[in-house]
Design a protein around this motif. Structure first.
Motif, PDB file in Angstrom:
ATOM      1  N   HIS A 113      -0.662   4.551  -5.616  1.00 14.77           N
ATOM      2  CA  HIS A 113      -0.390   5.263  -4.361  1.00 14.77           C
ATOM      3  C   HIS A 113      -0.846   6.710  -4.387  1.00 14.77           C
ATOM      4  CE1 HIS A 113       1.241   5.999  -0.475  1.00 14.77           C
ATOM      5  NE2 HIS A 113       2.266   6.723  -0.877  1.00 14.77           N
ATOM      6  N   MET A 114      -0.363   7.492  -5.329  1.00 15.91           N
ATOM      7  CA  MET A 114      -0.756   8.900  -5.420  1.00 15.91           C
ATOM      8  C   MET A 114      -2.018   9.013  -6.273  1.00 15.91           C
ATOM      9  SD  MET A 114       1.470  10.345  -3.608  1.00 15.91           S
ATOM     10  CE  MET A 114       3.143  10.875  -3.252  1.00 15.91           C
ATOM     11  N   HIS A 115      -3.151   9.201  -5.618  1.00 17.44           N
ATOM     12  CA  HIS A 115      -4.435   9.185  -6.301  1.00 17.44           C
ATOM     13  C   HIS A 115      -4.532  10.293  -7.349  1.00 17.44           C
ATOM     14  CE1 HIS A 115      -6.442   7.015  -2.619  1.00 17.44           C
ATOM     15  NE2 HIS A 115      -5.404   6.367  -3.110  1.00 17.44           N
ATOM     16  N   GLY A 158       4.063  13.463  -7.234  1.00 19.99           N
ATOM     17  CA  GLY A 158       4.234  14.730  -6.528  1.00 19.99           C
ATOM     18  C   GLY A 158       3.461  14.763  -5.221  1.00 19.99           C
ATOM     19  N   LYS A 159       3.997  15.493  -4.263  1.00 18.39           N
ATOM     20  CA  LYS A 159       3.393  15.593  -2.932  1.00 18.39           C
ATOM     21  C   LYS A 159       2.348  16.709  -2.945  1.00 18.39           C
ATOM     22  CE  LYS A 159       4.942  16.157   1.889  1.00 18.39           C
ATOM     23  NZ  LYS A 159       4.506  17.514   2.238  1.00 18.39           N
ATOM     24  N   ASP A 160       1.075  16.319  -2.752  1.00 17.06           N
ATOM     25  CA  ASP A 160       0.011  17.331  -2.841  1.00 17.06           C
ATOM     26  C   ASP A 160      -0.684  17.534  -1.500  1.00 17.06           C
ATOM     27  OD1 ASP A 160      -1.373  14.809  -3.045  1.00 17.06           O
ATOM     28  OD2 ASP A 160      -3.112  15.897  -3.820  1.00 17.06           O
ATOM     29  N   TRP A 161       0.079  17.387  -0.427  1.00 18.38           N
ATOM     30  CA  TRP A 161      -0.421  17.754   0.891  1.00 18.38           C
ATOM     31  C   TRP A 161       0.639  18.618   1.575  1.00 18.38           C
ATOM     32  CZ3 TRP A 161       0.938  12.853  -0.596  1.00 18.38           C
ATOM     33  CH2 TRP A 161       2.048  12.279   0.036  1.00 18.38           C
ATOM     34  N   ASN A 219       0.816   6.146 -13.747  1.00 19.20           N
ATOM     35  CA  ASN A 219       0.137   6.155 -12.445  1.00 19.20           C
ATOM     36  C   ASN A 219      -1.297   5.708 -12.686  1.00 19.20           C
ATOM     37  OD1 ASN A 219      -1.490   6.906 -10.224  1.00 19.20           O
ATOM     38  ND2 ASN A 219      -0.063   8.509  -9.613  1.00 19.20           N
ATOM     39  N   ALA A 220      -1.664   4.554 -12.112  1.00 17.90           N
ATOM     40  CA  ALA A 220      -2.978   3.946 -12.377  1.00 17.90           C
ATOM     41  C   ALA A 220      -3.976   4.145 -11.244  1.00 17.90           C
ATOM     42  CB  ALA A 220      -2.795   2.448 -12.644  1.00 17.90           C
ATOM     43  N   ALA A 221      -3.673   5.027 -10.281  1.00 19.18           N
ATOM     44  CA  ALA A 221      -4.498   5.143  -9.074  1.00 19.18           C
ATOM     45  C   ALA A 221      -5.726   6.021  -9.291  1.00 19.18           C
ATOM     46  CB  ALA A 221      -3.671   5.659  -7.906  1.00 19.18           C
ATOM     47  N   SER A 222      -6.647   5.537 -10.125  1.00 22.83           N
ATOM     48  CA  SER A 222      -7.930   6.214 -10.298  1.00 22.83           C
ATOM     49  C   SER A 222      -8.867   5.736  -9.197  1.00 22.83           C
ATOM     50  CB  SER A 222      -8.521   5.893 -11.679  1.00 22.83           C
ATOM     51  OG  SER A 222      -9.786   6.500 -11.838  1.00 22.83           O
ATOM     52  N   GLY A 266      -5.528   0.017 -10.436  1.00 27.65           N
ATOM     53  CA  GLY A 266      -5.012   0.976  -9.466  1.00 27.65           C
ATOM     54  C   GLY A 266      -5.440   0.620  -8.059  1.00 27.65           C
ATOM     55  N   ASP A 267      -5.142   1.481  -7.113  1.00 24.71           N
ATOM     56  CA  ASP A 267      -5.437   1.229  -5.706  1.00 24.71           C
ATOM     57  C   ASP A 267      -6.879   0.751  -5.543  1.00 24.71           C
ATOM     58  OD1 ASP A 267      -3.039   2.614  -5.845  1.00 24.71           O
ATOM     59  OD2 ASP A 267      -3.387   3.693  -3.980  1.00 24.71           O
ATOM     60  N   VAL A 268      -7.038  -0.452  -5.010  1.00 22.61           N
ATOM     61  CA  VAL A 268      -8.364  -1.080  -4.923  1.00 22.61           C
ATOM     62  C   VAL A 268      -9.181  -0.498  -3.769  1.00 22.61           C
ATOM     63  CG1 VAL A 268      -9.566  -3.279  -4.525  1.00 22.61           C
ATOM     64  CG2 VAL A 268      -7.549  -3.206  -6.023  1.00 22.61           C
ATOM     65  N   HIS A 269      -8.549  -0.350  -2.609  1.00 25.99           N
ATOM     66  CA  HIS A 269      -9.221   0.182  -1.414  1.00 25.99           C
ATOM     67  C   HIS A 269     -10.591  -0.457  -1.195  1.00 25.99           C
ATOM     68  CE1 HIS A 269      -6.092   3.001  -0.418  1.00 25.99           C
ATOM     69  NE2 HIS A 269      -6.123   3.533  -1.621  1.00 25.99           N
ATOM     70  N   ASP A 270     -10.591  -1.779  -1.154  1.00 26.64           N
ATOM     71  CA  ASP A 270     -11.773  -2.605  -0.860  1.00 26.64           C
ATOM     72  C   ASP A 270     -12.806  -2.632  -1.985  1.00 26.64           C
ATOM     73  OD1 ASP A 270     -11.176  -3.688   1.774  1.00 26.64           O
ATOM     74  OD2 ASP A 270     -11.357  -1.628   2.501  1.00 26.64           O
ATOM     75  N   GLN A 271     -12.497  -2.045  -3.134  1.00 27.86           N
ATOM     76  CA  GLN A 271     -13.444  -2.043  -4.243  1.00 27.86           C
ATOM     77  C   GLN A 271     -13.042  -3.084  -5.292  1.00 27.86           C
ATOM     78  OE1 GLN A 271     -13.860   2.163  -5.488  1.00 27.86           O
ATOM     79  NE2 GLN A 271     -15.876   2.039  -4.562  1.00 27.86           N
ATOM     80  N   TRP A 272     -13.394  -4.311  -5.007  1.00 22.63           N
ATOM     81  CA  TRP A 272     -13.188  -5.405  -5.956  1.00 22.63           C
ATOM     82  C   TRP A 272     -14.386  -6.336  -5.868  1.00 22.63           C
ATOM     83  CZ3 TRP A 272     -10.074  -6.222  -9.953  1.00 22.63           C
ATOM     84  CH2 TRP A 272     -10.077  -7.481 -10.536  1.00 22.63           C
ATOM     85  N   GLU A 273     -14.990  -6.621  -7.015  1.00 23.17           N
ATOM     86  CA  GLU A 273     -16.183  -7.458  -7.066  1.00 23.17           C
ATOM     87  C   GLU A 273     -15.997  -8.558  -8.105  1.00 23.17           C
ATOM     88  OE1 GLU A 273     -19.259  -3.798  -5.982  1.00 23.17           O
ATOM     89  OE2 GLU A 273     -19.088  -4.490  -8.047  1.00 23.17           O
ATOM     90  N   GLU A 274     -16.851  -9.557  -8.028  1.00 24.45           N
ATOM     91  CA  GLU A 274     -16.798 -10.649  -9.007  1.00 24.45           C
ATOM     92  C   GLU A 274     -16.884 -10.110 -10.432  1.00 24.45           C
ATOM     93  OE1 GLU A 274     -19.157 -14.851 -10.017  1.00 24.45           O
ATOM     94  OE2 GLU A 274     -19.884 -13.517  -8.436  1.00 24.45           O
TER      95      GLU A 274
END
Length: 309
Positions: free
Chosen positions: A223-225, A187-190, A250-253, A17-25
Motif C-alpha cells: 500500500h505505502m509505496h 507513515g503518511k507522506d502526503w 513493507n513490500a510495495a516496491s 508488492g503492489d502489482v498495479h497491472d505489472q504481472w507477466e508470465e
C-alpha cells in the motif's frame, strides 16, 4: 486440533508488492527459478484488473493473497462508481476477482499450509489505511462489518481457526504502531505530512494473537509505496522489528517491473524462514535469464554475542 509442532523447515517465501497491472508470465517462471516455497500477494493487482488476477490465480505455487483498495476501485466509493468502465448491472469485477482467487484470497480469513507447518492469516481486505472507518456501505454490504472493532473480531476469528502455531499475517496495509514519520513503513507522506496511516484493526488483531501464545515471525503488507512523494533523498523504511521479534515488511516496491534497455527486470521481496524465525529479508531484481541481477539485504537476524564471564 491445533498443531503444537515447531516449524523446523527452512522456507523461502516471496512477497509480491503492489502489482498495479505489472504481472507477466515471466514472473511465475522467475518464482520457480528462485525456488520459492510460498508466495504472498499484498493486493492492488490493478483497478479491478480481472485479467491480472486471472493470471495470478493460475500460478502453480502455494500462495495466499489479500485485496487492496485499488481492487475495489470502481465499487467501494461513489466517485469510483461514477468512473466505472463497465455496466454494474451486468458485471461485478470485484466478485470476479474473488471467485478467481478462491481459497487463496484470505482477507478476513486464513489458509493452512500443512507442508509448511504454518497458517497465513489475512487482514482487512480492500484496506485504504488510516484512522477513519471508510467505505462503510461497502464493508456492510460485503462483509457485514461496520467498525474497526468488528473488523478486528473477524481477523482474530481467523487466527482462532488456524491449524498451526506459526502465523504469518498479510494485509494490504500494515498495522498502526510502526511509526508516524512520513518515512515510516505506514507513515503518511502526503499533505498534511506525517502521521501513522496503518490499520488499527490489524494492529489490535496482532496484539490479541500474541497473547494467545501463537508464534508470529512475519507480518507483511504493501500500500505505502517505497518511493516517497515528499522527498527523493531517502526511501520509505521497509523493515520494522518489534520487541517480540516480529519482522514487519513493507513490500510495495513500485513499479515492480522496470525496463533496462531492451530487457526487463522484476522485483520480489524474499523472506528466509529458519526454524520458524525470519533469518533474512531482501529485495531482489530478476533479469532476463531469471538470475538475480541485484539484491538489497533489508534485514538479517541479530546474532547472539556470547560474553565470557
Amino acid at each position: 486440533m491445533t498443531s503444537q509442532k515447531t516449524n523446523s523447515k527452512n522456507l523461502k517465501i516471496a512477497v509480491v508488492g503492489d502489482v498495479h497491472d505489472q504481472w507477466e508470465e515471466e514472473d511465475g517462471i522467475a518464482l520457480k527459478h528462485l525456488g520459492i516455497d510460498l508466495v504472498l500477494f499484498v493486493g492492488d493487482f490493478g483497478n479491478e484488473s480481472v485479467e491480472v488476477v486471472r493470471a495470478i490465480a493460475c500460478l502453480d505455487i502455494p500462495k495466499a493473497a489479500v485485496m487492496g483498495n485499488h481492487d475495489a476501485w470502481y465499487t467501494a466509493t461513489e466517485w469510483g462508481r461514477k468512473k466505472c468502465p463497465y455496466d454494474r448491472t451486468k458485471e461485478d469485477w470485484v466478485q470476479q476477482q474473488l471467485d478467481l482467487l478462491g481459497e487463496s484470497q484470505i482477507g478476513y480469513g486464513k489458509l493452512d499450509f500443512p507442508d509448511l507447518n504454518l497458517t497465513v492469516v489475512g487482514g482487512r481486505p480492500f484496506s485504504w489505511g488510516g484512522p477513519e472507518w471508510k467505505y462503510s456501505d461497502f464493508y456492510q454490504q460485503w462483509y457485514g462489518v461496520t467498525s474497526f472493532e468488528e473488523s478486528t473480531t473477524r481477523i482474530v476469528s481467523a487466527v482462532k481457526s488456524a491449524a498451526y502455531q506459526t502465523i504469518i499475517f498479510i494485509g494490504h496495509n500494515g498495522p498502526t504502531g510502526l511509526g508516524d514519520r512520513p518515512e515510516d513503513p505506514c507513515g503518511k507522506d502526503w499533505h498534511p505530512i506525517g502521521g501513522d496511516f496503518g490499520d488499527p484493526d490489524l494492529a489490535e488483531a496482532i496484539s490479541q494473537t500474541i497473547t494467545t501464545g501463537k508464534i508470529i515471525p512475519l507480518v507483511t503488507f504493501g500500500h505505502m509505496h517505497h518511493s516517497l512523494r515528499h522527498t527523493k533523498k531517502e526511501p520509505r523504511k521497509r523493515i520494522f522489528r518489534s520487541p517480540e521479534g516480529i519482522v514487519y515488511l513493507n513490500a510495495a516496491s513500485v513499479p515492480r517491473i522496470v525496463e533496462h534497455g531492451s530487457h526487463k527486470q522484476r522485483n520480489f521481496s524474499i523472506v528466509l524462514l529458519e526454524d520458524g524465525v525470519v533469518s533474512q529479508v531482501s529485495l531482489v531484481w530478476v533479469g532476463k535469464d531469471f538470475s538475480i541481477v541485484y539484491e538489497e539485504i533489508l534485514y538479517q537476524k541479530p546474532t547472539l554475542v556470547v560474553q565470557n564471564a
